[in-house]
Motif scaffolding. Structure first.
Motif, PDB file in Angstrom:
ATOM      1  N   LEU A 287     -10.992   0.606  -3.067  1.00  0.00           N
ATOM      2  CA  LEU A 287     -10.656   0.256  -1.697  1.00  0.00           C
ATOM      3  C   LEU A 287     -10.922   1.422  -0.754  1.00  0.00           C
ATOM      4  O   LEU A 287     -10.877   2.599  -1.150  1.00  0.00           O
ATOM      5  CB  LEU A 287      -9.183  -0.145  -1.606  1.00  0.00           C
ATOM      6  CG  LEU A 287      -8.796  -1.384  -2.432  1.00  0.00           C
ATOM      7  CD1 LEU A 287      -7.279  -1.478  -2.562  1.00  0.00           C
ATOM      8  CD2 LEU A 287      -9.356  -2.637  -1.798  1.00  0.00           C
ATOM      9  N   SER A 288     -11.170   1.115   0.505  1.00  0.00           N
ATOM     10  CA  SER A 288     -11.358   2.144   1.518  1.00  0.00           C
ATOM     11  C   SER A 288     -10.026   2.835   1.811  1.00  0.00           C
ATOM     12  O   SER A 288      -8.957   2.345   1.424  1.00  0.00           O
ATOM     13  CB  SER A 288     -11.918   1.528   2.804  1.00  0.00           C
ATOM     14  OG  SER A 288     -11.013   0.569   3.322  1.00  0.00           O
TER      15      SER A 288
ATOM     16  N   THR B 104       0.842  -1.199   0.000  1.00  0.00           N
ATOM     17  CA  THR B 104       0.000   0.000   0.000  1.00  0.00           C
ATOM     18  C   THR B 104       0.876   1.248   0.000  1.00  0.00           C
ATOM     19  O   THR B 104       1.964   1.261   0.582  1.00  0.00           O
ATOM     20  CB  THR B 104      -0.934   0.011   1.217  1.00  0.00           C
ATOM     21  OG1 THR B 104      -0.151  -0.002   2.426  1.00  0.00           O
ATOM     22  CG2 THR B 104      -1.857  -1.203   1.206  1.00  0.00           C
TER      23      THR B 104
ATOM     24  N   ARG C 166      -6.032   4.122  -4.401  1.00  0.00           N
ATOM     25  CA  ARG C 166      -7.034   3.268  -3.759  1.00  0.00           C
ATOM     26  C   ARG C 166      -7.764   2.399  -4.779  1.00  0.00           C
ATOM     27  O   ARG C 166      -8.726   1.711  -4.440  1.00  0.00           O
ATOM     28  CB  ARG C 166      -8.042   4.127  -2.986  1.00  0.00           C
ATOM     29  CG  ARG C 166      -7.460   4.733  -1.714  1.00  0.00           C
ATOM     30  CD  ARG C 166      -8.408   5.742  -1.106  1.00  0.00           C
ATOM     31  NE  ARG C 166      -9.773   5.229  -0.993  1.00  0.00           N
ATOM     32  CZ  ARG C 166     -10.846   5.995  -0.798  1.00  0.00           C
ATOM     33  NH1 ARG C 166     -10.698   7.316  -0.705  1.00  0.00           N
ATOM     34  NH2 ARG C 166     -12.040   5.458  -0.699  1.00  0.00           N
ATOM     35  N   THR C 167      -7.320   2.433  -6.020  1.00  0.00           N
ATOM     36  CA  THR C 167      -7.910   1.586  -7.057  1.00  0.00           C
ATOM     37  C   THR C 167      -7.042   0.357  -7.245  1.00  0.00           C
ATOM     38  O   THR C 167      -5.833   0.462  -7.449  1.00  0.00           O
ATOM     39  CB  THR C 167      -8.019   2.347  -8.384  1.00  0.00           C
ATOM     40  OG1 THR C 167      -8.828   3.515  -8.199  1.00  0.00           O
ATOM     41  CG2 THR C 167      -8.654   1.473  -9.454  1.00  0.00           C
TER      42      THR C 167
ATOM     43  N   TYR D 253      -7.571   0.633   3.385  1.00  0.00           N
ATOM     44  CA  TYR D 253      -7.344  -0.616   2.646  1.00  0.00           C
ATOM     45  C   TYR D 253      -7.871  -1.849   3.385  1.00  0.00           C
ATOM     46  O   TYR D 253      -7.351  -2.949   3.215  1.00  0.00           O
ATOM     47  CB  TYR D 253      -5.844  -0.787   2.322  1.00  0.00           C
ATOM     48  CG  TYR D 253      -5.292   0.351   1.507  1.00  0.00           C
ATOM     49  CD1 TYR D 253      -5.443   0.386   0.128  1.00  0.00           C
ATOM     50  CD2 TYR D 253      -4.637   1.415   2.123  1.00  0.00           C
ATOM     51  CE1 TYR D 253      -4.955   1.444  -0.628  1.00  0.00           C
ATOM     52  CE2 TYR D 253      -4.147   2.483   1.383  1.00  0.00           C
ATOM     53  CZ  TYR D 253      -4.311   2.491   0.010  1.00  0.00           C
ATOM     54  OH  TYR D 253      -3.839   3.543  -0.727  1.00  0.00           O
TER      55      TYR D 253
ATOM     56  N   VAL E 251     -10.076  -8.415   3.203  1.00  0.00           N
ATOM     57  CA  VAL E 251     -10.602  -7.167   2.642  1.00  0.00           C
ATOM     58  C   VAL E 251     -11.935  -7.416   1.949  1.00  0.00           C
ATOM     59  O   VAL E 251     -12.897  -6.690   2.143  1.00  0.00           O
ATOM     60  CB  VAL E 251      -9.587  -6.554   1.657  1.00  0.00           C
ATOM     61  CG1 VAL E 251     -10.137  -5.281   1.013  1.00  0.00           C
ATOM     62  CG2 VAL E 251      -8.262  -6.275   2.358  1.00  0.00           C
TER      63      VAL E 251
ATOM     64  N   VAL F  88     -11.420  -2.609  -8.556  1.00  0.00           N
ATOM     65  CA  VAL F  88     -11.914  -2.598  -7.174  1.00  0.00           C
ATOM     66  C   VAL F  88     -11.576  -1.249  -6.554  1.00  0.00           C
ATOM     67  O   VAL F  88     -10.442  -0.770  -6.682  1.00  0.00           O
ATOM     68  CB  VAL F  88     -11.268  -3.734  -6.357  1.00  0.00           C
ATOM     69  CG1 VAL F  88     -11.626  -3.618  -4.884  1.00  0.00           C
ATOM     70  CG2 VAL F  88     -11.682  -5.093  -6.914  1.00  0.00           C
TER      71      VAL F  88
ATOM     72  N   SER G  92     -11.321  -2.637   3.293  1.00  0.00           N
ATOM     73  CA  SER G  92     -12.516  -3.111   2.608  1.00  0.00           C
ATOM     74  C   SER G  92     -12.468  -2.657   1.161  1.00  0.00           C
ATOM     75  O   SER G  92     -11.735  -1.714   0.819  1.00  0.00           O
ATOM     76  CB  SER G  92     -13.794  -2.595   3.285  1.00  0.00           C
ATOM     77  OG  SER G  92     -13.863  -1.178   3.225  1.00  0.00           O
ATOM     78  N   GLY G  93     -13.239  -3.327   0.323  1.00  0.00           N
ATOM     79  CA  GLY G  93     -13.229  -2.989  -1.091  1.00  0.00           C
ATOM     80  C   GLY G  93     -14.549  -3.302  -1.750  1.00  0.00           C
ATOM     81  O   GLY G  93     -15.334  -4.128  -1.267  1.00  0.00           O
ATOM     82  N   THR G  94     -14.797  -2.641  -2.876  1.00  0.00           N
ATOM     83  CA  THR G  94     -16.019  -2.840  -3.652  1.00  0.00           C
ATOM     84  C   THR G  94     -15.654  -3.111  -5.103  1.00  0.00           C
ATOM     85  O   THR G  94     -14.903  -2.337  -5.717  1.00  0.00           O
ATOM     86  CB  THR G  94     -16.924  -1.596  -3.578  1.00  0.00           C
ATOM     87  OG1 THR G  94     -17.245  -1.316  -2.217  1.00  0.00           O
ATOM     88  CG2 THR G  94     -18.212  -1.820  -4.375  1.00  0.00           C
TER      89      THR G  94
END
Length: 474
Positions: free
Chosen positions: A416-417, A355, A399-400, A420, A384, A414, A422-424
Protein backbone atom coordinates in the motif's frame (compact mmCIF):
# COMPACT_ATOMS: atom_id res chain seq x y z
CA UNK A 1 7.05 -32.56 -30.90
CA UNK A 2 4.22 -31.58 -28.55
CA UNK A 3 0.58 -31.37 -29.51
CA UNK A 4 -1.93 -29.13 -27.77
CA UNK A 5 -5.22 -30.88 -27.12
CA UNK A 6 -8.56 -29.29 -26.23
CA UNK A 7 -9.07 -27.87 -22.74
CA UNK A 8 -5.38 -27.26 -22.29
CA UNK A 9 -4.04 -30.82 -22.11
CA UNK A 10 -0.55 -31.18 -23.58
CA UNK A 11 1.16 -34.58 -23.77
CA UNK A 12 3.78 -36.22 -25.93
CA UNK A 13 2.68 -36.71 -29.55
CA UNK A 14 3.32 -40.45 -29.20
CA UNK A 15 0.60 -40.70 -26.57
CA UNK A 16 -2.45 -39.09 -28.15
CA UNK A 17 -4.40 -42.15 -26.98
CA UNK A 18 -3.81 -40.81 -23.46
CA UNK A 19 -1.10 -43.35 -22.66
CA UNK A 20 2.66 -43.15 -22.81
CA UNK A 21 4.85 -46.22 -22.37
CA UNK A 22 8.39 -46.40 -21.01
CA UNK A 23 8.96 -43.87 -19.50
CA UNK A 24 8.63 -20.00 16.20
CA UNK A 25 8.03 -23.02 17.79
CA UNK A 26 8.97 -25.31 15.02
CA UNK A 27 11.49 -24.32 12.32
CA UNK A 28 9.74 -23.12 9.18
CA UNK A 29 11.42 -22.45 5.83
CA UNK A 30 10.63 -19.39 3.77
CA UNK A 31 8.80 -19.76 0.49
CA UNK A 32 11.00 -20.32 -2.54
CA UNK A 33 12.00 -17.09 -4.33
CA UNK A 34 9.47 -15.77 -6.82
CA UNK A 35 11.89 -16.60 -9.65
CA UNK A 36 11.74 -20.32 -8.78
CA UNK A 37 8.86 -22.26 -10.36
CA UNK A 38 6.28 -23.56 -7.95
CA UNK A 39 6.89 -27.30 -7.68
CA UNK A 40 5.74 -30.34 -5.74
CA UNK A 41 6.33 -34.07 -5.50
CA UNK A 42 4.55 -37.25 -4.45
CA UNK A 43 6.12 -40.54 -3.39
CA UNK A 44 4.00 -43.31 -4.91
CA UNK A 45 3.53 -46.12 -2.40
CA UNK A 46 2.00 -49.56 -2.71
CA UNK A 47 -0.60 -50.78 -0.15
CA UNK A 48 2.23 -52.14 2.02
CA UNK A 49 3.76 -48.66 2.27
CA UNK A 50 6.79 -49.27 0.04
CA UNK A 51 7.78 -46.46 -2.31
CA UNK A 52 7.36 -47.77 -5.86
CA UNK A 53 7.50 -44.56 -7.89
CA UNK A 54 7.38 -40.79 -7.90
CA UNK A 55 5.36 -37.98 -9.42
CA UNK A 56 6.67 -34.44 -9.84
CA UNK A 57 4.60 -31.32 -10.49
CA UNK A 58 5.88 -28.03 -11.90
CA UNK A 59 3.82 -24.92 -12.50
CA UNK A 60 4.52 -23.42 -15.95
CA UNK A 61 2.47 -20.26 -16.24
CA UNK A 62 -1.17 -21.31 -16.48
CA UNK A 63 -0.24 -24.96 -17.08
CA UNK A 64 0.89 -27.76 -14.80
CA UNK A 65 3.56 -30.20 -15.96
CA UNK A 66 3.42 -33.64 -14.35
CA UNK A 67 5.96 -36.45 -14.66
CA UNK A 68 5.17 -39.92 -13.31
CA UNK A 69 7.47 -42.93 -12.90
CA UNK A 70 6.21 -46.19 -11.40
CA UNK A 71 7.33 -49.79 -10.99
CA UNK A 72 5.94 -53.16 -9.95
CA UNK A 73 2.66 -52.98 -11.87
CA UNK A 74 1.19 -55.45 -14.36
CA UNK A 75 1.85 -54.65 -18.04
CA UNK A 76 -0.79 -52.61 -19.84
CA UNK A 77 -2.74 -49.40 -19.33
CA UNK A 78 -3.59 -48.11 -15.87
CA UNK A 79 -6.02 -45.36 -14.87
CA UNK A 80 -4.39 -42.32 -13.28
CA UNK A 81 -6.33 -39.73 -11.28
CA UNK A 82 -5.95 -36.84 -8.86
CA UNK A 83 -8.02 -37.37 -5.73
CA UNK A 84 -9.64 -34.90 -3.35
CA UNK A 85 -7.88 -35.69 -0.06
CA UNK A 86 -4.23 -35.71 0.88
CA UNK A 87 -4.46 -39.14 2.51
CA UNK A 88 -3.08 -42.47 1.31
CA UNK A 89 -4.87 -44.47 3.99
CA UNK A 90 -7.58 -47.13 3.87
CA UNK A 91 -11.10 -45.80 3.41
CA UNK A 92 -14.36 -46.08 1.51
CA UNK A 93 -14.09 -46.40 -2.27
CA UNK A 94 -17.20 -44.72 -3.75
CA UNK A 95 -17.00 -47.06 -6.75
CA UNK A 96 -17.63 -50.14 -4.57
CA UNK A 97 -18.78 -48.67 -1.23
CA UNK A 98 -16.25 -50.87 0.56
CA UNK A 99 -13.11 -50.16 2.57
CA UNK A 100 -10.13 -50.39 0.23
CA UNK A 101 -6.47 -49.52 0.16
CA UNK A 102 -6.04 -45.75 -0.34
CA UNK A 103 -9.76 -45.12 0.05
CA UNK A 104 -8.83 -42.24 2.35
CA UNK A 105 -7.82 -40.30 -0.75
CA UNK A 106 -11.53 -39.79 -1.38
CA UNK A 107 -13.13 -39.28 -4.74
CA UNK A 108 -11.72 -37.57 -7.80
CA UNK A 109 -10.67 -33.94 -7.50
CA UNK A 110 -13.62 -32.05 -8.97
CA UNK A 111 -13.06 -28.26 -8.79
CA UNK A 112 -15.75 -27.59 -11.41
CA UNK A 113 -18.36 -29.54 -9.40
CA UNK A 114 -19.12 -31.59 -12.52
CA UNK A 115 -19.93 -34.77 -10.57
CA UNK A 116 -18.98 -36.62 -13.76
CA UNK A 117 -16.08 -38.84 -14.79
CA UNK A 118 -14.81 -37.93 -18.27
CA UNK A 119 -11.68 -37.88 -20.41
CA UNK A 120 -8.58 -35.78 -19.68
CA UNK A 121 -9.50 -33.08 -22.21
CA UNK A 122 -12.99 -32.37 -20.86
CA UNK A 123 -13.53 -28.94 -19.40
CA UNK A 124 -13.71 -29.01 -15.60
CA UNK A 125 -17.39 -28.10 -15.73
CA UNK A 126 -18.07 -31.33 -17.64
CA UNK A 127 -15.58 -33.74 -16.09
CA UNK A 128 -13.43 -34.16 -13.01
CA UNK A 129 -10.36 -31.96 -12.91
CA UNK A 130 -8.57 -35.06 -11.65
CA UNK A 131 -9.26 -37.18 -14.74
CA UNK A 132 -5.79 -37.77 -16.20
CA UNK A 133 -4.20 -39.64 -19.10
CA UNK A 134 -3.55 -43.32 -18.52
CA UNK A 135 -0.05 -44.59 -17.85
CA UNK A 136 1.17 -47.59 -19.88
CA UNK A 137 3.31 -50.14 -18.07
CA UNK A 138 5.78 -52.27 -20.01
CA UNK A 139 6.67 -55.93 -19.70
CA UNK A 140 9.20 -55.10 -16.98
CA UNK A 141 6.50 -53.60 -14.77
CA UNK A 142 7.65 -50.01 -15.15
CA UNK A 143 5.91 -47.06 -16.73
CA UNK A 144 6.47 -43.35 -17.28
CA UNK A 145 4.18 -40.52 -18.28
CA UNK A 146 4.70 -36.81 -18.90
CA UNK A 147 1.77 -34.50 -19.48
CA UNK A 148 0.87 -30.83 -19.22
CA UNK A 149 -2.61 -29.63 -18.38
CA UNK A 150 -4.58 -26.48 -17.65
CA UNK A 151 -7.27 -28.47 -15.79
CA UNK A 152 -5.30 -28.40 -12.54
CA UNK A 153 -2.50 -26.37 -11.00
CA UNK A 154 -0.49 -25.87 -7.82
CA UNK A 155 -2.41 -22.74 -6.86
CA UNK A 156 -5.88 -21.25 -6.96
CA UNK A 157 -9.25 -22.91 -7.33
CA UNK A 158 -7.76 -25.83 -9.29
CA UNK A 159 -4.88 -26.29 -6.87
CA UNK A 160 -3.79 -29.86 -6.11
CA UNK A 161 -1.32 -29.26 -3.28
CA UNK A 162 -2.03 -31.58 -0.34
CA UNK A 163 -4.25 -33.74 -2.52
CA UNK A 164 -3.27 -37.17 -3.84
CA UNK A 165 -2.40 -38.92 -7.08
CA UNK A 166 -3.59 -42.51 -7.51
CA UNK A 167 -2.77 -45.26 -10.04
CA UNK A 168 -5.41 -47.95 -10.56
CA UNK A 169 -5.25 -51.59 -11.60
CA UNK A 170 -7.15 -51.31 -14.89
CA UNK A 171 -7.54 -49.10 -17.93
CA UNK A 172 -9.85 -46.08 -17.84
CA UNK A 173 -12.93 -46.03 -20.10
CA UNK A 174 -13.23 -42.23 -19.56
CA UNK A 175 -16.99 -42.37 -19.09
CA UNK A 176 -18.16 -44.62 -16.27
CA UNK A 177 -18.78 -42.92 -12.94
CA UNK A 178 -17.15 -42.54 -10.58
CA UNK A 179 -13.72 -43.78 -11.75
CA UNK A 180 -13.92 -45.18 -15.29
CA UNK A 181 -14.02 -48.84 -14.20
CA UNK A 182 -10.34 -48.63 -13.28
CA UNK A 183 -10.52 -51.10 -10.42
CA UNK A 184 -8.34 -51.25 -7.33
CA UNK A 185 -6.13 -48.39 -6.17
CA UNK A 186 -2.58 -49.77 -6.48
CA UNK A 187 -0.34 -46.73 -5.94
CA UNK A 188 -0.93 -43.50 -4.03
CA UNK A 189 1.09 -40.42 -3.18
CA UNK A 190 0.31 -37.16 -1.37
CA UNK A 191 1.26 -34.07 -3.40
CA UNK A 192 3.64 -32.05 -1.23
CA UNK A 193 5.15 -28.70 -2.10
CA UNK A 194 8.93 -28.48 -2.28
CA UNK A 195 10.98 -25.98 -0.26
CA UNK A 196 8.13 -24.75 1.92
CA UNK A 197 7.25 -25.61 5.51
CA UNK A 198 4.25 -24.78 7.65
CA UNK A 199 2.93 -25.65 11.08
CA UNK A 200 -0.68 -26.79 11.48
CA UNK A 201 -2.88 -26.39 14.54
CA UNK A 202 -5.55 -29.13 14.30
CA UNK A 203 -8.94 -28.60 15.93
CA UNK A 204 -10.91 -31.30 17.76
CA UNK A 205 -14.43 -30.91 16.38
CA UNK A 206 -15.85 -32.59 13.26
CA UNK A 207 -17.94 -29.48 12.48
CA UNK A 208 -15.61 -26.65 13.51
CA UNK A 209 -15.36 -24.68 10.23
CA UNK A 210 -12.89 -22.16 11.76
CA UNK A 211 -13.67 -18.73 10.25
CA UNK A 212 -12.01 -16.13 12.48
CA UNK A 213 -8.62 -16.05 14.17
CA UNK A 214 -6.97 -13.65 16.61
CA UNK A 215 -3.80 -13.69 18.71
CA UNK A 216 -3.27 -12.51 22.28
CA UNK A 217 0.48 -11.86 22.54
CA UNK A 218 0.29 -11.30 26.30
CA UNK A 219 -0.82 -14.89 26.89
CA UNK A 220 0.57 -16.58 23.78
CA UNK A 221 -2.91 -17.74 22.80
CA UNK A 222 -4.62 -18.03 19.45
CA UNK A 223 -8.41 -17.86 19.34
CA UNK A 224 -10.59 -19.27 16.58
CA UNK A 225 -14.35 -19.60 16.25
CA UNK A 226 -16.70 -22.02 14.53
CA UNK A 227 -18.95 -20.72 11.77
CA UNK A 228 -21.20 -23.75 12.36
CA UNK A 229 -21.55 -23.92 16.16
CA UNK A 230 -20.31 -20.62 17.57
CA UNK A 231 -17.79 -22.46 19.76
CA UNK A 232 -14.55 -20.60 20.42
CA UNK A 233 -11.25 -22.37 21.03
CA UNK A 234 -8.07 -21.16 22.70
CA UNK A 235 -4.86 -22.61 21.25
CA UNK A 236 -1.46 -22.42 22.91
CA UNK A 237 0.67 -21.06 20.06
CA UNK A 238 3.78 -22.81 21.39
CA UNK A 239 2.45 -26.28 22.17
CA UNK A 240 -0.65 -26.42 19.99
CA UNK A 241 -2.79 -27.50 22.95
CA UNK A 242 -6.46 -26.70 22.33
CA UNK A 243 -9.14 -25.95 24.93
CA UNK A 244 -12.76 -24.78 24.71
CA UNK A 245 -12.77 -21.07 25.55
CA UNK A 246 -16.49 -20.40 25.14
CA UNK A 247 -19.43 -22.56 24.11
CA UNK A 248 -21.56 -21.53 21.18
CA UNK A 249 -25.31 -21.68 21.03
CA UNK A 250 -25.86 -19.56 24.11
CA UNK A 251 -26.68 -15.87 24.39
CA UNK A 252 -27.76 -15.79 20.75
CA UNK A 253 -24.33 -16.66 19.30
CA UNK A 254 -24.93 -19.53 16.91
CA UNK A 255 -21.88 -18.66 14.82
CA UNK A 256 -18.49 -17.09 15.42
CA UNK A 257 -16.97 -15.27 12.43
CA UNK A 258 -14.45 -12.43 12.73
CA UNK A 259 -12.48 -12.34 15.98
CA UNK A 260 -10.25 -9.71 17.56
CA UNK A 261 -8.40 -9.45 20.88
CA UNK A 262 -8.12 -5.97 22.39
CA UNK A 263 -5.49 -4.47 24.70
CA UNK A 264 -7.40 -5.80 27.73
CA UNK A 265 -7.27 -9.39 26.37
CA UNK A 266 -11.02 -9.27 25.76
CA UNK A 267 -12.18 -11.35 22.80
CA UNK A 268 -14.58 -9.70 20.35
CA UNK A 269 -16.78 -11.94 18.20
CA UNK A 270 -18.79 -11.11 15.08
CA UNK A 271 -21.95 -13.21 15.15
CA UNK A 272 -22.86 -13.52 11.47
CA UNK A 273 -26.57 -13.97 10.79
CA UNK A 274 -27.38 -13.55 14.50
CA UNK A 275 -26.58 -9.86 14.05
CA UNK A 276 -24.63 -9.70 17.29
CA UNK A 277 -21.26 -8.56 18.55
CA UNK A 278 -20.16 -10.47 21.65
CA UNK A 279 -17.44 -9.28 24.03
CA UNK A 280 -15.85 -11.99 26.16
CA UNK A 281 -13.65 -11.55 29.21
CA UNK A 282 -10.09 -12.95 29.20
CA UNK A 283 -11.48 -16.13 30.78
CA UNK A 284 -14.37 -16.50 28.32
CA UNK A 285 -17.20 -14.96 30.35
CA UNK A 286 -19.65 -12.87 28.25
CA UNK A 287 -19.25 -9.23 29.24
CA UNK A 288 -21.65 -7.88 26.63
CA UNK A 289 -23.89 -9.11 23.84
CA UNK A 290 -24.58 -6.20 21.52
CA UNK A 291 -27.45 -6.46 19.09
CA UNK A 292 -27.58 -4.69 15.76
CA UNK A 293 -31.09 -3.63 14.58
CA UNK A 294 -33.38 -6.60 14.02
CA UNK A 295 -33.31 -7.70 10.39
CA UNK A 296 -33.84 -10.93 8.45
CA UNK A 297 -30.86 -9.87 6.38
CA UNK A 298 -28.19 -9.39 9.06
CA UNK A 299 -24.68 -10.72 8.60
CA UNK A 300 -22.19 -9.22 11.04
CA UNK A 301 -18.90 -10.42 9.59
CA UNK A 302 -15.76 -8.78 10.97
CA UNK A 303 -14.54 -6.09 13.33
CA UNK A 304 -11.44 -4.12 14.26
CA UNK A 305 -10.32 -1.94 17.18
CA UNK A 306 -9.05 1.50 16.11
CA UNK A 307 -6.73 4.04 17.70
CA UNK A 308 -9.70 6.23 18.66
CA UNK A 309 -10.81 3.58 21.17
CA UNK A 310 -13.78 2.42 19.13
CA UNK A 311 -14.39 -0.93 17.46
CA UNK A 312 -15.75 -0.86 13.90
CA UNK A 313 -17.92 -3.66 12.52
CA UNK A 314 -18.81 -4.75 8.99
CA UNK A 315 -22.10 -6.28 7.87
CA UNK A 316 -21.91 -8.22 4.60
CA UNK A 317 -25.57 -7.91 3.62
CA UNK A 318 -26.64 -4.57 5.12
CA UNK A 319 -24.80 -1.48 3.76
CA UNK A 320 -23.72 -0.06 7.09
CA UNK A 321 -20.64 0.04 9.29
CA UNK A 322 -21.42 -0.20 13.00
CA UNK A 323 -19.34 1.29 15.80
CA UNK A 324 -18.91 0.14 19.39
CA UNK A 325 -17.72 2.85 21.75
CA UNK A 326 -15.47 2.21 24.79
CA UNK A 327 -18.54 2.03 27.04
CA UNK A 328 -19.77 -0.88 24.89
CA UNK A 329 -22.59 0.98 23.14
CA UNK A 330 -23.29 -0.09 19.55
CA UNK A 331 -24.74 2.17 16.86
CA UNK A 332 -24.77 2.62 13.11
CA UNK A 333 -21.76 4.77 12.25
CA UNK A 334 -21.76 5.01 8.45
CA UNK A 335 -24.59 4.53 5.95
CA UNK A 336 -22.76 3.03 2.97
CA UNK A 337 -25.68 3.77 0.68
CA UNK A 338 -24.44 7.35 0.58
CA UNK A 339 -20.90 6.32 -0.44
CA UNK A 340 -19.20 4.85 -3.53
CA UNK A 341 -19.50 1.38 -1.97
CA UNK A 342 -22.44 -0.32 -3.66
CA UNK A 343 -23.84 -3.52 -2.21
CA UNK A 344 -24.86 -6.30 -4.59
CA UNK A 345 -25.71 -10.02 -4.44
CA UNK A 346 -23.47 -12.20 -2.32
CA UNK A 347 -21.01 -11.19 0.39
CA UNK A 348 -20.14 -7.50 0.38
CA UNK A 349 -17.96 -5.78 2.98
CA UNK A 350 -16.09 -8.40 4.94
CA UNK A 351 -12.58 -8.03 6.39
CA UNK A 352 -11.75 -4.73 8.08
CA UNK A 353 -8.58 -3.22 9.59
CA UNK A 354 -7.56 0.13 11.07
CA UNK A 355 -4.52 1.89 9.62
CA UNK A 356 -1.62 2.33 12.04
CA UNK A 357 -1.66 6.13 11.56
CA UNK A 358 -5.10 6.18 13.20
CA UNK A 359 -6.70 8.00 10.29
CA UNK A 360 -8.67 5.41 8.40
CA UNK A 361 -10.22 2.00 8.04
CA UNK A 362 -9.54 -0.45 5.21
CA UNK A 363 -12.42 -2.74 4.25
CA UNK A 364 -12.55 -5.62 1.77
CA UNK A 365 -15.57 -6.16 -0.49
CA UNK A 366 -15.56 -9.85 -1.32
CA UNK A 367 -17.97 -9.99 -4.25
CA UNK A 368 -16.33 -7.18 -6.22
CA UNK A 369 -12.70 -7.61 -5.17
CA UNK A 370 -12.51 -3.94 -4.21
CA UNK A 371 -10.49 -2.64 -1.27
CA UNK A 372 -11.81 0.58 0.28
CA UNK A 373 -10.32 3.31 2.49
CA UNK A 374 -12.74 5.00 4.90
CA UNK A 375 -11.57 8.19 6.62
CA UNK A 376 -12.35 8.06 10.33
CA UNK A 377 -12.67 11.84 10.68
CA UNK A 378 -14.56 12.83 7.53
CA UNK A 379 -16.12 9.43 6.66
CA UNK A 380 -14.95 9.97 3.08
CA UNK A 381 -14.75 6.68 1.14
CA UNK A 382 -12.17 6.01 -1.54
CA UNK A 383 -11.42 2.92 -3.60
CA UNK A 384 -7.86 1.75 -3.02
CA UNK A 385 -7.72 -1.01 -5.65
CA UNK A 386 -9.55 -3.93 -7.24
CA UNK A 387 -8.05 -7.31 -8.24
CA UNK A 388 -8.95 -9.05 -4.97
CA UNK A 389 -12.13 -10.96 -5.85
CA UNK A 390 -13.04 -13.44 -3.10
CA UNK A 391 -11.00 -11.38 -0.65
CA UNK A 392 -12.22 -12.34 2.83
CA UNK A 393 -10.32 -11.47 6.01
CA UNK A 394 -7.44 -8.98 5.91
CA UNK A 395 -4.37 -8.32 8.05
CA UNK A 396 -2.54 -4.99 7.89
CA UNK A 397 1.17 -5.12 8.77
CA UNK A 398 2.50 -1.60 8.35
CA UNK A 399 1.97 -0.87 4.67
CA UNK A 400 1.73 -4.56 3.77
CA UNK A 401 -1.75 -5.98 3.51
CA UNK A 402 -2.37 -9.73 3.55
CA UNK A 403 -5.70 -10.90 2.12
CA UNK A 404 -7.21 -14.38 2.60
CA UNK A 405 -8.96 -15.08 -0.71
CA UNK A 406 -11.24 -17.91 0.21
CA UNK A 407 -12.50 -19.49 -3.03
CA UNK A 408 -9.20 -18.73 -4.79
CA UNK A 409 -7.36 -20.66 -2.03
CA UNK A 410 -4.46 -18.23 -1.76
CA UNK A 411 -3.16 -15.51 0.53
CA UNK A 412 -2.43 -12.34 -1.44
CA UNK A 413 0.22 -9.79 -0.51
CA UNK A 414 -0.52 -6.14 -1.32
CA UNK A 415 1.86 -3.18 -0.92
CA UNK A 416 0.00 0.00 0.00
CA UNK A 417 1.01 3.62 -0.50
CA UNK A 418 2.08 5.73 2.49
CA UNK A 419 -1.40 7.27 2.80
CA UNK A 420 -3.20 3.95 2.18
CA UNK A 421 -5.03 5.33 -0.86
CA UNK A 422 -3.56 2.94 -3.46
CA UNK A 423 -2.14 -0.55 -3.56
CA UNK A 424 -0.28 -3.02 -5.74
CA UNK A 425 -0.83 -6.78 -5.74
CA UNK A 426 2.62 -8.31 -5.28
CA UNK A 427 2.14 -12.08 -5.06
CA UNK A 428 -0.31 -14.87 -4.31
CA UNK A 429 0.76 -17.64 -1.95
CA UNK A 430 -0.96 -21.07 -1.88
CA UNK A 431 1.12 -22.38 1.05
CA UNK A 432 0.94 -26.18 1.09
CA UNK A 433 -2.60 -26.23 -0.24
CA UNK A 434 -5.26 -24.01 1.30
CA UNK A 435 -8.87 -25.01 1.85
CA UNK A 436 -11.04 -21.88 1.62
CA UNK A 437 -8.88 -19.57 3.79
CA UNK A 438 -10.98 -16.98 5.63
CA UNK A 439 -8.98 -14.86 8.08
CA UNK A 440 -5.43 -14.07 9.20
CA UNK A 441 -3.57 -13.20 12.40
CA UNK A 442 0.08 -12.38 13.07
CA UNK A 443 2.49 -13.94 15.58
CA UNK A 444 5.73 -11.97 15.35
CA UNK A 445 7.26 -12.79 11.98
CA UNK A 446 4.67 -15.47 11.23
CA UNK A 447 1.11 -15.45 9.93
CA UNK A 448 -1.71 -17.81 10.86
CA UNK A 449 -4.58 -18.49 8.45
CA UNK A 450 -7.82 -20.37 9.02
CA UNK A 451 -8.60 -23.22 6.63
CA UNK A 452 -12.31 -22.58 7.01
CA UNK A 453 -13.76 -24.85 4.27
CA UNK A 454 -16.89 -22.69 4.22
CA UNK A 455 -17.58 -24.02 0.73
CA UNK A 456 -18.51 -27.27 2.51
CA UNK A 457 -20.64 -25.61 5.20
CA UNK A 458 -23.96 -26.17 3.40
CA UNK A 459 -23.06 -29.51 1.86
CA UNK A 460 -20.14 -31.75 0.96
CA UNK A 461 -17.61 -33.55 3.11
CA UNK A 462 -14.94 -31.34 4.71
CA UNK A 463 -11.40 -32.54 5.27
CA UNK A 464 -10.83 -33.22 8.94
CA UNK A 465 -9.34 -32.39 11.28
CA UNK A 466 -10.05 -28.73 10.63
CA UNK A 467 -6.95 -26.66 11.17
CA UNK A 468 -5.21 -23.33 11.32
CA UNK A 469 -1.91 -23.04 9.45
CA UNK A 470 1.10 -20.99 10.54
CA UNK A 471 3.80 -19.83 8.11
CA UNK A 472 6.47 -17.18 7.63
CA UNK A 473 5.49 -13.76 6.36
CA UNK A 474 6.38 -13.44 2.71
Amino acid sequence: MKTLLPAGLLIGAASLGFALAGGLDLPMAMAAPASSPLSATAALRDPQGQVRGTATFTQQGMNLRVQVQVSGLTPGQHGLHLHENGRCTPGIDPATNTVVAFGGAGGHFDPGMSKNHDDPVADNHYGHGGDLPMITVGADGTGTLTYTTAKSSLTGMTGVLNRSIVIHAKADDYKSDPAGLTGARERCGVITRLNFSVRDYPLPGPQDFPEGVAYDAKRGLLFTGSARTGDIYAINASTGAVSKFANGGGQGRGAALGLKVDSQSRVWVAGGATGTVTVLSPDGFPLAILNTPKSPNAFVNDLTPAADGNVYVTDSTRPVIFRVTPDLKLSAWLDLGQTPIKYGPGTNLNGIAATPDGRALLAMQLNTGDLWRIDLKTKAVRKVMGELVNGDGILLDGRTLYVARNKDQVVSKVMLSADYTSGTLMTEEPLNGLRFPATLAAIGGDLVVTQAQLDKLQGGTPETPFKLTRFKKF
